[in-house]
Write a protein that holds these residues in place. Structure first.
Motif, PDB file in Angstrom:
ATOM      1  N   UNK A 267      10.632   3.927   4.554  1.00 20.77           N
ATOM      2  CA  UNK A 267      11.011   2.510   4.561  1.00 20.77           C
ATOM      3  C   UNK A 267      10.397   1.753   3.392  1.00 20.77           C
ATOM      4  N   UNK A 268      10.771   0.487   3.195  1.00 20.53           N
ATOM      5  CA  UNK A 268      10.143  -0.339   2.153  1.00 20.53           C
ATOM      6  C   UNK A 268       8.635  -0.345   2.347  1.00 20.53           C
ATOM      7  N   UNK A 269       7.898  -0.341   1.231  1.00 21.07           N
ATOM      8  CA  UNK A 269       6.441  -0.396   1.314  1.00 21.07           C
ATOM      9  C   UNK A 269       5.760   0.947   1.146  1.00 21.07           C
ATOM     10  N   UNK A 270       6.527   2.045   1.178  1.00 18.38           N
ATOM     11  CA  UNK A 270       5.909   3.378   1.129  1.00 18.38           C
ATOM     12  C   UNK A 270       5.975   4.047  -0.239  1.00 18.38           C
ATOM     13  N   UNK A 271       6.941   3.610  -1.069  1.00 20.53           N
ATOM     14  CA  UNK A 271       7.129   4.292  -2.353  1.00 20.53           C
ATOM     15  C   UNK A 271       7.165   3.281  -3.488  1.00 20.53           C
ATOM     16  N   UNK A 272       6.296   3.470  -4.478  1.00 21.68           N
ATOM     17  CA  UNK A 272       6.351   2.683  -5.699  1.00 21.68           C
ATOM     18  C   UNK A 272       7.289   3.442  -6.628  1.00 21.68           C
ATOM     19  N   UNK A 273       8.233   2.750  -7.242  1.00 25.01           N
ATOM     20  CA  UNK A 273       9.326   3.470  -7.905  1.00 25.01           C
ATOM     21  C   UNK A 273       9.500   3.080  -9.377  1.00 25.01           C
ATOM     22  N   UNK A 274       9.674   4.093 -10.202  1.00 31.93           N
ATOM     23  CA  UNK A 274      10.104   3.874 -11.588  1.00 31.93           C
ATOM     24  C   UNK A 274      11.283   4.803 -11.823  1.00 31.93           C
ATOM     25  N   UNK A 275      12.384   4.234 -12.314  1.00 31.54           N
ATOM     26  CA  UNK A 275      13.544   5.077 -12.582  1.00 31.54           C
ATOM     27  C   UNK A 275      14.094   4.765 -13.967  1.00 31.54           C
TER      28      UNK A 275
ATOM     29  N   UNK B 231       0.833  -1.206   0.000  1.00 27.72           N
ATOM     30  CA  UNK B 231       0.000   0.000   0.000  1.00 27.72           C
ATOM     31  C   UNK B 231       0.868   1.256   0.000  1.00 27.72           C
ATOM     32  N   UNK B 232       1.668   1.453  -1.047  1.00 29.88           N
ATOM     33  CA  UNK B 232       2.518   2.645  -1.055  1.00 29.88           C
ATOM     34  C   UNK B 232       1.665   3.897  -1.196  1.00 29.88           C
ATOM     35  N   UNK B 233       2.112   4.986  -0.614  1.00 25.22           N
ATOM     36  CA  UNK B 233       1.364   6.247  -0.702  1.00 25.22           C
ATOM     37  C   UNK B 233       1.852   7.116  -1.852  1.00 25.22           C
ATOM     38  N   UNK B 234       3.034   6.800  -2.359  1.00 20.88           N
ATOM     39  CA  UNK B 234       3.624   7.671  -3.373  1.00 20.88           C
ATOM     40  C   UNK B 234       4.176   6.863  -4.548  1.00 20.88           C
ATOM     41  N   UNK B 235       4.095   7.484  -5.733  1.00 14.25           N
ATOM     42  CA  UNK B 235       4.823   6.960  -6.896  1.00 14.25           C
ATOM     43  C   UNK B 235       5.970   7.920  -7.163  1.00 14.25           C
ATOM     44  N   UNK B 236       7.140   7.367  -7.280  1.00 14.32           N
ATOM     45  CA  UNK B 236       8.354   8.155  -7.533  1.00 14.32           C
ATOM     46  C   UNK B 236       8.841   7.843  -8.944  1.00 14.32           C
ATOM     47  N   UNK B 237       8.926   8.854  -9.784  1.00 16.46           N
ATOM     48  CA  UNK B 237       9.516   8.680 -11.113  1.00 16.46           C
ATOM     49  C   UNK B 237      10.810   9.482 -11.103  1.00 16.46           C
ATOM     50  N   UNK B 238      11.934   8.773 -11.054  1.00 15.98           N
ATOM     51  CA  UNK B 238      13.206   9.467 -10.883  1.00 15.98           C
ATOM     52  C   UNK B 238      14.274   8.977 -11.841  1.00 15.98           C
ATOM     53  N   UNK B 239      15.459   9.543 -11.681  1.00 17.64           N
ATOM     54  CA  UNK B 239      16.586   9.158 -12.530  1.00 17.64           C
ATOM     55  C   UNK B 239      17.237   7.881 -11.971  1.00 17.64           C
TER      56      UNK B 239
END
Ligand code: CO
Length: 207
Positions: A56-64, A34-42
């Motif tokens: 911590x793990x579980x809070x951010x869904x990540x695409x880089x 149940x992440x609260x944020x999507x992070x699109x980063x480098x």
């Protein structure tokens, strides 16, 4: 041993520490995400999403990817966005660039003919589009920094205009543009740049 034994040892120590400090941490994460944020980063190794925002793990869904791009036809990025917004229910999407980005530098330099040069053609297009704004900068360094900012702002617009956010989700989804400074580890909000993007558009416009 593979020569990476030290990494596996670090992993064991980390997992033990997490469980010691927060008993049941992993068993809670196993059953749901149940992440609260999507992070699109480098992809840059110096800009790790979770660490720089202290989550911590579980809070951010990540695409880089290189230069934190949201390309209209990139099914990888669009799939991540769709999954985050429509399945996981993420309501805050963060596009985060960083000063000193190698992808941005490459876009301002002659092409080396590498595969990555094809990818950063997207950034070259942005540099062409905002040429006047970039040429008004006082030195190459500030030109590069400004392109880092403009690139984030353009990618924020791409997220907002993506088919994923065209539906009901768009009304509840906020898209943020941030930039990270490698020199001091601090993030800055680029909302003013995002909002001023239209004012900088050449007469032909983006639409
Ligand atoms: Co970068």
């Amino acid at each position: 041993m593979t020569g990476l034994g030290h990494l596996l040892e670090h992993n064991q120590a980390w997992a033990a520490r997490m469980e010691r400090e927060q008993p049941g941490f992993f068993s809670r994460l196993v059953d749901q995400q149940r992440p609260r944020y999507l992070w699109i980063g480098c992809s840059d190794s110096r800009v790790p999403a979770n660490q720089i925002v202290g989550l911590p793990p579980g809070e951010v869904f990540v695409h880089r990817n290189v230069a934190n791009l949201v390309v209209h036809s990139d099914l990888n990025c669009l799939s991540v966005l769709d999954f985050a917004v429509n399945i996981l229910g993420v309501r805050d999407v963060i596009v985060c660039g960083h000063y000193g980005c190698g992808g941005i530098k490459a876009a301002l330099a002659p092409s080396q003919g590498r595969i990555v040069d094809h990818w950063v053609r997207h950034v070259r297009d942005i540099a062409k589009f905002y040429r006047e704004e970039l040429e008004s900068q006082s030195c190459p360094q500030s030109r590069e920094r400004r392109l880092c900012e403009l690139n984030v702002a353009v990618q924020v617009v791409h997220v907002r205009e993506s088919p994923v956010l065209a539906g009901i989700a768009s009304k509840e989804t906020r898209v943020h543009g941030w930039i990270y400074d490698l020199a001091d580890g601090l993030l800055a909000d680029l909302t003013p740049t995002v909002e001023s993007l239209r004012a900088m558009e050449p007469s032909a416009g983006l639409r």
